[in-house]
Design an enzyme around this catalytic site. Structure first.
Site, PDB file in Angstrom:
ATOM      1  N   ASP A 131     -14.339   1.686  -0.327  1.00  0.00           N
ATOM      2  CA  ASP A 131     -15.627   0.985  -0.474  1.00  0.00           C
ATOM      3  C   ASP A 131     -16.579   1.828  -1.328  1.00  0.00           C
ATOM      4  O   ASP A 131     -17.336   1.297  -2.147  1.00  0.00           O
ATOM      5  CB  ASP A 131     -16.251   0.747   0.911  1.00  0.00           C
ATOM      6  N   SER A 169      -8.463   6.470   5.984  1.00  0.00           N
ATOM      7  CA  SER A 169      -8.944   6.331   4.594  1.00  0.00           C
ATOM      8  C   SER A 169     -10.366   5.768   4.573  1.00  0.00           C
ATOM      9  O   SER A 169     -11.109   5.992   3.615  1.00  0.00           O
ATOM     10  CB  SER A 169      -8.002   5.464   3.770  1.00  0.00           C
ATOM     11  N   ASP A 204     -10.604   2.105  10.937  1.00  0.00           N
ATOM     12  CA  ASP A 204     -11.372   3.007  11.814  1.00  0.00           C
ATOM     13  C   ASP A 204     -10.870   2.928  13.255  1.00  0.00           C
ATOM     14  O   ASP A 204     -10.721   3.951  13.923  1.00  0.00           O
ATOM     15  CB  ASP A 204     -12.860   2.642  11.766  1.00  0.00           C
ATOM     16  N   VAL A 254       0.839  -1.209   0.000  1.00  0.00           N
ATOM     17  CA  VAL A 254       0.000   0.000   0.000  1.00  0.00           C
ATOM     18  C   VAL A 254       0.872   1.256   0.000  1.00  0.00           C
ATOM     19  O   VAL A 254       0.683   2.165  -0.815  1.00  0.00           O
ATOM     20  CB  VAL A 254      -0.964   0.004   1.214  1.00  0.00           C
ATOM     21  N   ALA A 259       0.568  -5.488   9.435  1.00  0.00           N
ATOM     22  CA  ALA A 259       0.199  -6.708   8.711  1.00  0.00           C
ATOM     23  C   ALA A 259      -1.047  -6.455   7.882  1.00  0.00           C
ATOM     24  O   ALA A 259      -1.836  -5.569   8.194  1.00  0.00           O
ATOM     25  CB  ALA A 259      -0.064  -7.812   9.734  1.00  0.00           C
ATOM     26  N   ARG A 264     -10.854  -7.722   8.978  1.00  0.00           N
ATOM     27  CA  ARG A 264      -9.998  -6.587   9.322  1.00  0.00           C
ATOM     28  C   ARG A 264      -9.896  -6.447  10.836  1.00  0.00           C
ATOM     29  O   ARG A 264      -8.868  -6.053  11.364  1.00  0.00           O
ATOM     30  CB  ARG A 264     -10.565  -5.307   8.708  1.00  0.00           C
ATOM     31  N   GLN A 306      -4.538  -8.414   5.815  1.00  0.00           N
ATOM     32  CA  GLN A 306      -5.415  -9.554   6.084  1.00  0.00           C
ATOM     33  C   GLN A 306      -4.907 -10.807   5.394  1.00  0.00           C
ATOM     34  O   GLN A 306      -4.484 -10.745   4.248  1.00  0.00           O
ATOM     35  CB  GLN A 306      -6.815  -9.264   5.510  1.00  0.00           C
ATOM     36  N   HIS A 365     -15.092   0.644   7.653  1.00  0.00           N
ATOM     37  CA  HIS A 365     -14.479   0.052   6.460  1.00  0.00           C
ATOM     38  C   HIS A 365     -14.365  -1.438   6.784  1.00  0.00           C
ATOM     39  O   HIS A 365     -13.388  -1.889   7.363  1.00  0.00           O
ATOM     40  CB  HIS A 365     -13.094   0.674   6.215  1.00  0.00           C
ATOM     41  N   ARG A 409     -15.555   1.339  -4.816  1.00  0.00           N
ATOM     42  CA  ARG A 409     -16.010   0.022  -5.296  1.00  0.00           C
ATOM     43  C   ARG A 409     -17.506   0.049  -5.584  1.00  0.00           C
ATOM     44  O   ARG A 409     -17.983  -0.522  -6.581  1.00  0.00           O
ATOM     45  CB  ARG A 409     -15.698  -1.051  -4.238  1.00  0.00           C
ATOM     46  N   THR A 422      -3.724   1.649   7.485  1.00  0.00           N
ATOM     47  CA  THR A 422      -3.614   0.297   8.052  1.00  0.00           C
ATOM     48  C   THR A 422      -4.959  -0.162   8.631  1.00  0.00           C
ATOM     49  O   THR A 422      -5.674   0.627   9.253  1.00  0.00           O
ATOM     50  CB  THR A 422      -2.546   0.299   9.173  1.00  0.00           C
TER      51      THR A 422
HETATM   52  N1  LIG Z   1      -7.556   1.154   4.274  1.00  0.00           N
HETATM   53  C1  LIG Z   1      -7.707   0.397   3.208  1.00  0.00           C
HETATM   54  O1  LIG Z   1      -8.641   0.590   2.433  1.00  0.00           O
HETATM   55  C2  LIG Z   1      -6.709  -0.676   2.974  1.00  0.00           C
HETATM   56  C3  LIG Z   1      -6.645  -1.368   1.751  1.00  0.00           C
HETATM   57  C4  LIG Z   1      -5.667  -2.343   1.580  1.00  0.00           C
HETATM   58  C5  LIG Z   1      -4.808  -2.651   2.623  1.00  0.00           C
HETATM   59  N2  LIG Z   1      -4.925  -1.971   3.792  1.00  0.00           N
HETATM   60  C6  LIG Z   1      -4.079  -2.250   4.952  1.00  0.00           C
HETATM   61  O2  LIG Z   1      -2.817  -1.599   4.801  1.00  0.00           O
HETATM   62  C7  LIG Z   1      -1.866  -2.273   5.626  1.00  0.00           C
HETATM   63  C8  LIG Z   1      -0.616  -2.552   4.819  1.00  0.00           C
HETATM   64  O3  LIG Z   1      -0.901  -3.511   3.830  1.00  0.00           O
HETATM   65  P1  LIG Z   1       0.239  -3.963   2.812  1.00  0.00           P
HETATM   66  O4  LIG Z   1      -0.373  -4.894   1.840  1.00  0.00           O
HETATM   67  O5  LIG Z   1       0.977  -2.762   2.327  1.00  0.00           O
HETATM   68  O6  LIG Z   1       1.192  -4.774   3.798  1.00  0.00           O
HETATM   69  P2  LIG Z   1       2.736  -5.108   3.579  1.00  0.00           P
HETATM   70  O7  LIG Z   1       3.050  -6.240   4.475  1.00  0.00           O
HETATM   71  O8  LIG Z   1       3.037  -5.210   2.131  1.00  0.00           O
HETATM   72  O9  LIG Z   1       3.472  -3.784   4.135  1.00  0.00           O
HETATM   73  C9  LIG Z   1       3.491  -3.416   5.463  1.00  0.00           C
HETATM   74  C10 LIG Z   1       4.798  -2.732   5.727  1.00  0.00           C
HETATM   75  O10 LIG Z   1       4.791  -2.224   7.069  1.00  0.00           O
HETATM   76  C11 LIG Z   1       6.104  -2.354   7.561  1.00  0.00           C
HETATM   77  N3  LIG Z   1       6.117  -2.271   9.023  1.00  0.00           N
HETATM   78  C12 LIG Z   1       5.687  -3.181   9.932  1.00  0.00           C
HETATM   79  N4  LIG Z   1       5.880  -2.715  11.176  1.00  0.00           N
HETATM   80  C13 LIG Z   1       6.409  -1.477  11.056  1.00  0.00           C
HETATM   81  C14 LIG Z   1       6.829  -0.482  11.988  1.00  0.00           C
HETATM   82  N5  LIG Z   1       6.740  -0.686  13.320  1.00  0.00           N
HETATM   83  N6  LIG Z   1       7.333   0.673  11.506  1.00  0.00           N
HETATM   84  C15 LIG Z   1       7.456   0.879  10.174  1.00  0.00           C
HETATM   85  N7  LIG Z   1       7.082  -0.032   9.248  1.00  0.00           N
HETATM   86  C16 LIG Z   1       6.573  -1.191   9.677  1.00  0.00           C
HETATM   87  C17 LIG Z   1       6.560  -3.705   7.027  1.00  0.00           C
HETATM   88  O11 LIG Z   1       7.982  -3.849   7.065  1.00  0.00           O
HETATM   89  C18 LIG Z   1       6.007  -3.682   5.609  1.00  0.00           C
HETATM   90  O12 LIG Z   1       6.940  -3.150   4.675  1.00  0.00           O
HETATM   91  C19 LIG Z   1      -2.580  -3.537   6.132  1.00  0.00           C
HETATM   92  O13 LIG Z   1      -3.056  -3.328   7.436  1.00  0.00           O
HETATM   93  C20 LIG Z   1      -3.740  -3.695   5.167  1.00  0.00           C
HETATM   94  O14 LIG Z   1      -4.818  -4.422   5.726  1.00  0.00           O
HETATM   95  C21 LIG Z   1      -5.822  -0.999   3.976  1.00  0.00           C
END
Ligand SMILES: NC(=O)c1ccc[n+]([C@@H]2O[C@H](COP(=O)([O-])OP(=O)(O)OC[C@H]3O[C@@H](n4cnc5c(N)ncnc54)[C@H](O)[C@@H]3O)[C@@H](O)[C@H]2O)c1
Length: 325
Positions: free
Chosen positions: A153, A148, A128, A19, A85, A93, A87, A180, A156, A124
């Site tokens: 949604d 965000s 919410d 992301v 992390a 979520r 999902q 969300h 979508r 992340t």
């Molecule tokens: N809000 C939304 O609509 C939406 C949509 C998609 C994903 N997400 C969420 O976004 C988040 C990230 O998803 P992703 O696919 O990019 O995951 P990802 O695993 O690809 O990336 C997460 C990153 O966070 C880093 N990280 C972990 N702990 C950290 C810390 N303490 N300090 C700095 N960096 C740290 C990791 O090293 C990794 O690079 C997830 O929680 C996911 O569910 C949200």
């Protein structure tokens, strides 16, 4: 590329994963930011992304991009948090909450200490709950903390409606509000295409508009993340574009109505929870939430959604998180 110290529009990104990095790429292509700093606990990952993005500049815009640390958040107009992390297939979520709240207890106070005047934009999940956690851990004002939320949604939903009604999704005006996540609420009562209520539009253009079809449109909207994660493991393009839209509204002080998550204080009896409503977003962040005339079902759905979020917040033991941070 270097710019004069303190003058450039800076956006910081904490978490340079799917992301965060996709958002950085979209931001670079947009030319909106002069400086993009990537911060990740996996330093090599942030460095690799910064290098790859730097090599994009000859095709895009001169931008200073680097792998940094929390002090680099200091001059950021917006710090986007996408650390944590994502999902796993089948995981909700809300299942993620404990893991990611612990990460937020590390990163949010760092951001706020170095930048008490900037805006934090949380991506992340569960977004919410983590927006609420960010507000409490940062000590920033409610205007400065944005989630965000249902911007994705809503996108979508508009896409699914546009497919059904054969129009450009940008001509579809409809919102998803609340969490969300699984308890989100479609606001059918105000959904329209160019001001025409959906059934009226359907009637005028010989398109069927049965209740079951509308329910299926909402089901695909709500469950889209599960469907994508099952196929490709993560979702990131659309959320990155949504983050871009929010950041653009802030950097250009656009007063745009976006469905984002923020602290709700008195909305159909809902208070002290962050959830999404159509909200005016501008230079100072959250400017105001729109008071929609929801029908009884929508009001009920929104209250339920707020209840789910409140329950999760209560399960977190925020005082302990604060003490640990
Ligand atoms: N809000 C939304 O609509 C939406 C949509 C998609 C994903 N997400 C969420 O976004 C988040 C990230 O998803 P992703 O696919 O990019 O995951 P990802 O695993 O690809 O990336 C997460 C990153 O966070 C880093 N990280 C972990 N702990 C950290 C810390 N303490 N300090 C700095 N960096 C740290 C990791 O090293 C990794 O690079 C997830 O929680 C996911 O569910 C949200």
């Amino acid at each position: 590329m270097q710019s004069a110290p303190g003058t450039a529009t800076r956006v910081a990104i904490v978490g340079a994963g799917n992301v965060g990095a996709t958002f950085a790429y979209a931001l670079l292509l947009s030319g909106l930011a002069a400086e993009i700093v990537l911060i990740d606990s996996n330093r090599a990952k942030a460095e690799g992304e910064a290098m790859d993005l730097n090599h994009t500049e000859p095709f895009a815009h001169p931008t200073r991009i680097w792998a940094g640390d929390f002090p680099d958040c200091a001059q950021a107009a917006v710090t986007v948090v996408a650390a944590g992390a994502n999902q796993k297939p089948g995981e909700t979520r809300l299942d993620l909450v404990k893991k990611n709240a612990a990460i937020f207890a590390d990163v949010v106070p760092e951001i706020a200490t170095h930048n008490p005047t900037g805006i934090i934009l949380v991506a992340t999940n569960p977004v919410d709950v983590l927006t609420y956690v960010s507000l409490k851990l940062s000590g920033l004002s409610a205007r400065q903390v944005i989630g965000s939320g249902t911007i994705l949604d809503t996108a979508r939903f508009r896409y699914e409606l546009s497919e059904h009604f054969h129009v450009d999704p940008r001509s579809v005006h409809a919102y998803i509000i609340g969490e969300h996540g699984d308890s989100e609420v479609p606001v059918w009562s105000i959904a329209n295409i160019a001001g025409m209520e959906l059934r009226e539009f359907a009637g005028a253009h010989s398109i069927s508009c049965e209740r079951a079809e509308l329910e299926e449109i909402f089901r695909r909207t709500r469950d889209a993340a599960y469907a994508i994660i099952q196929r490709k493991g993560a979702t990131y393009y659309a959320v990155a574009a949504g983050l871009m839209r929010i950041v653009e509204a802030v950097l250009r002080d656009q007063a745009t109505v976006l469905s984002v998550s923020s602290l709700v204080s008195d909305y159909y009896g809902i208070a002290d929870v962050c959830l999404s409503l159509p909200t005016v977003v501008g230079g100072s962040g959250i400017e105001r939430q729109l008071r929609l005339k929801l029908d009884a079902t929508e009001q009920e759905g929104l209250k339920k959604s707020a209840g789910v979020l409140r329950h999760t917040i209560d399960s977190l033991d925020l005082a302990n998180l604060r003490a640990a941070s």
